[in-house]
Design an enzyme around this catalytic site. Structure first.
Site, PDB file in Angstrom:
ATOM      1  CB  VAL A  63      -0.977   0.029   1.202  1.00  0.00           C
ATOM      2  CG1 VAL A  63      -1.882  -1.188   1.192  1.00  0.00           C
ATOM      3  CG2 VAL A  63      -0.221   0.129   2.525  1.00  0.00           C
ATOM      4  CE  LYS A 102      13.191   0.474  -4.544  1.00  0.00           C
ATOM      5  NZ  LYS A 102      12.417   1.649  -4.697  1.00  0.00           N
ATOM      6  CB  SER A 152      14.141  -1.715  -7.171  1.00  0.00           C
ATOM      7  OG  SER A 152      14.362  -0.899  -8.304  1.00  0.00           O
ATOM      8  CG  HIS A 188      17.782   1.193  -5.832  1.00  0.00           C
ATOM      9  ND1 HIS A 188      16.658   1.818  -6.337  1.00  0.00           N
ATOM     10  CD2 HIS A 188      18.159   0.303  -6.783  1.00  0.00           C
ATOM     11  CE1 HIS A 188      16.370   1.326  -7.527  1.00  0.00           C
ATOM     12  NE2 HIS A 188      17.273   0.401  -7.820  1.00  0.00           N
ATOM     13  CG  ASN A 189      14.165   4.647  -5.018  1.00  0.00           C
ATOM     14  OD1 ASN A 189      14.529   3.517  -5.329  1.00  0.00           O
ATOM     15  ND2 ASN A 189      12.902   4.981  -4.934  1.00  0.00           N
TER      16      ASN A 189
HETATM   17  C1  6PG Z   1      12.050   1.383  -8.324  1.00  0.00           C
HETATM   18  C2  6PG Z   1      11.652   2.832  -8.397  1.00  0.00           C
HETATM   19  C3  6PG Z   1      10.303   3.046  -7.787  1.00  0.00           C
HETATM   20  C4  6PG Z   1       9.644   4.350  -8.123  1.00  0.00           C
HETATM   21  C5  6PG Z   1      10.459   5.543  -7.801  1.00  0.00           C
HETATM   22  C6  6PG Z   1       9.969   6.777  -8.491  1.00  0.00           C
HETATM   23  O1  6PG Z   1      13.093   1.145  -7.766  1.00  0.00           O
HETATM   24  O2  6PG Z   1      11.319   0.543  -8.829  1.00  0.00           O
HETATM   25  O3  6PG Z   1      12.580   3.594  -7.726  1.00  0.00           O
HETATM   26  O4  6PG Z   1      10.443   2.828  -6.419  1.00  0.00           O
HETATM   27  O5  6PG Z   1       9.302   4.362  -9.462  1.00  0.00           O
HETATM   28  O6  6PG Z   1      10.394   5.720  -6.425  1.00  0.00           O
HETATM   29  O7  6PG Z   1      10.355   7.815  -7.717  1.00  0.00           O
HETATM   30  P1  6PG Z   1       9.997   9.308  -7.999  1.00  0.00           P
HETATM   31  O8  6PG Z   1       8.519   9.384  -8.268  1.00  0.00           O
HETATM   32  O9  6PG Z   1      10.401   9.982  -6.761  1.00  0.00           O
HETATM   33  O10 6PG Z   1      10.785   9.677  -9.208  1.00  0.00           O
END
Ligand code: 6PG
Length: 482
Positions: A81, A189, A135, A192-193
């Site tokens: 969620v 994570k 991810s 990672h982002n």
């Molecule tokens: C992933 C992505 C996912 C998401 C991003 C988008 O690893 O699959 O990072 O978690 O698409 O968080 O982030 P923004 O909307 O902040 O660009």
């Protein structure tokens, strides 16, 4: 309430059946697991079963009690969620219906400090709480994401094989491993982002240079990225960059990228990475520039008002397009190494701060496939940390040291040319400055220390003696030991 386990046949339950949740549930079912389904509104559950029931064995449930009762023990429930308050509400409902030893997994992009709090509170109630970074977007969720589960090690015994079965696989190794205690999975994570943001910004700056310095159209730039994707820069983000650039807008016939508003949005994970880095005292300049670049792009009124401000005398466009293209490729590679190096520094600092004992080589391993930042060069990062798990910086690993030595002249040319052309390259430039600062024998911080001592008697250290010193600035300017 007493819950009987009769008829409980599902190995895992998924609650929250928006696209990510549905796709993970389908991925689990396709791998032979019986999956109990639950959603706040039953319509989504029914739609999933109607459209994809053929993917495997699903158990349709309407209430949380029914959902929990459908699960084999120890019960495993994956929550998919929206991060924030909705997660707390769902956890509370589930926890009330579950028993000691059961496992709740939060697969959303939760803030790691929330995960630490939730894990501690559920532990007190005898429940396992696993904050798992997932991810790979919608496609990855369905066909193999990279999964970063934190939480108690024991829970990984019951959970690991299941998660590993649905994760992406690279050379027979699943892109999933137990990251460490409590919030470490979501922390990793988050970083990672942050790296994802930096990588996207760097690619954006490269695109901008092709467009504004070389005058290339989107199709031509797509060709360059396609070519790059068969070399050292091979990665998911470079691959999809070419796809996005090639896309035509049905309405106008133009390149789609030319009709999309140039204001980038964000949901928060990049910002969190920078906030956490500030607290940990780790310079993640590439990630920070990327977050600020999105913020600047979104300041649409301010930008509109500033169009037409003086540019000063601008240089001529680069004469040798082939050379400049190669320069951009090298600058992108080197800056990308800096972004990853900084991200791994933040992970090391987080690990030390929270006593998580994180293993950088393991993270590089599970980022090789499934996730948004998957890239060929993660194999090199894995090798570097396998060889030396306590590398002071990724930049110092022999492979990357050599790669940057090869790239350095190009990198400087790109940053200086962009500056002379008035083209913004915040991430390229700050990554290069970071590199130059890191390798500098002497930084201007000595002057900063002198100033701090002058106005606030904050003291300084000397290069030639132990201890702290203070100069009597408003007295006779002699030095005293502090
Ligand atoms: C992933 C992505 C996912 C998401 C991003 C988008 O690893 O699959 O990072 O978690 O698409 O968080 O982030 P923004 O909307 O902040 O660009």
């Amino acid at each position: 309430m007493t819950i009987t386990n009769e008829g409980a046949r599902a190995q895992i339950g998924v609650t929250g059946l928006a696209v990510m949740g549905s796709n993970i549930a389908r991925n689990l079912a396709r791998h032979g697991h019986t999956v109990a389904l639950h959603n706040r509104s039953i319509a989504k559950t029914d739609a999933l079963i109607a459209e994809h029931g053929g993917d495997g064995d699903f158990v349709r449930t309407e209430t949380v009690e029914e959902f929990v009762a459908a699960l084999q023990k120890p019960r495993r429930v994956l929550i998919m969620v929206k991060a924030g308050d909705p997660t707390d509400a769902v956890i509370e409902e589930l926890a009330a219906a579950m028993e000691p030893g059961d496992i709740i997994i939060d697969g959303g992009n939760a803030l790691y400090t929330d995960t630490i709090r939730r894990e501690a509170s559920l532990r007190e109630r005898g429940l396992h709480f696993v904050g798992a970074g997932i991810s790979g977007g919608e496609e990855g969720a369905l066909n193999g994401p990279s999964i970063m589960p934190g939480g108690p090690k024991e829970s990984y015994e019951a959970l690991g094989p299941l998660l590993e079965s649905i994760a992406a696989q690279v050379d027979g190794t699943p892109c999933c491993t137990h990251i460490g205690p409590d919030g470490s999975g979501h922390f990793v994570k988050m970083v990672h982002n942050g790296i994802e943001y930096a990588d996207m910004q760097l690619i954006g700056e490269a695109y901008n240079l092709f467009r504004d310095a070389l005058g290339y159209d989107a199709d031509k730039i797509a060709e360059v990225f396609t070519e790059w994707n068969s070399g050292d820069l091979e990665s998911y983000l470079v691959e999809i960059t070419a796809e996005v650039l090639k896309q035509k807008d049905a309405k106008t016939g133009k390149a789609l990228v030319d009709v999309i508003v140039d204001a980038a949005e964000q949901k928060g994970t990049g910002r969190w990475t920078v906030k956490s880095a500030l607290d940990l005292g780790v310079p993640v300049t590439g990630i920070a520039e990327a977050v600020f670049a999105r913020a600047l792009s979104g300041s649409r009124e301010q930008r509109k008002a500033a169009v037409g401000l003086a540019s000063g005398q601008l240089a001529d466009k680069p004469a040798d397009a082939a050379q400049f293209t190669e320069d951009i490729r090298q600058a992108l590679y080197a800056s990308k190494v800096v972004a990853y190096a900084q991200g791994f520094d933040q992970i090391a600092a987080g690990s030390a701060e929270y006593d998580w004992d994180l293993h950088p080589a393991d993270l590089a391993t599970i980022w090789r496939g499934g996730c948004i930042i998957r890239a060929r060069f993660l194999n090199r990062i894995k090798d570097a940390y396998d060889e030396n798990p306590t590398l002071p910086s990724l930049i110092l690993a022999p492979y990357f040291r050599d790669a940057i030595e090869t790239a350095i002249d190009s990198w400087r040319r790109v940053v200086s040319t962009a500056t002379l052309l008035g083209i913004p390259v915040p991430a390229f430039a700050s990554s290069l400055s970071y590199y130059d600062a890191l390798r500098a024998e002497r930084l201007p911080a000595a002057l900063t220390q002198g100033q701090r001592d002058f106005f606030g008697a904050h003291t300084y250290e000397r290069t030639d003696a132990e201890g702290k010193f203070h100069t009597l600035w408003s007295g006779d300017r002699s030095e005293v030991q502090a």
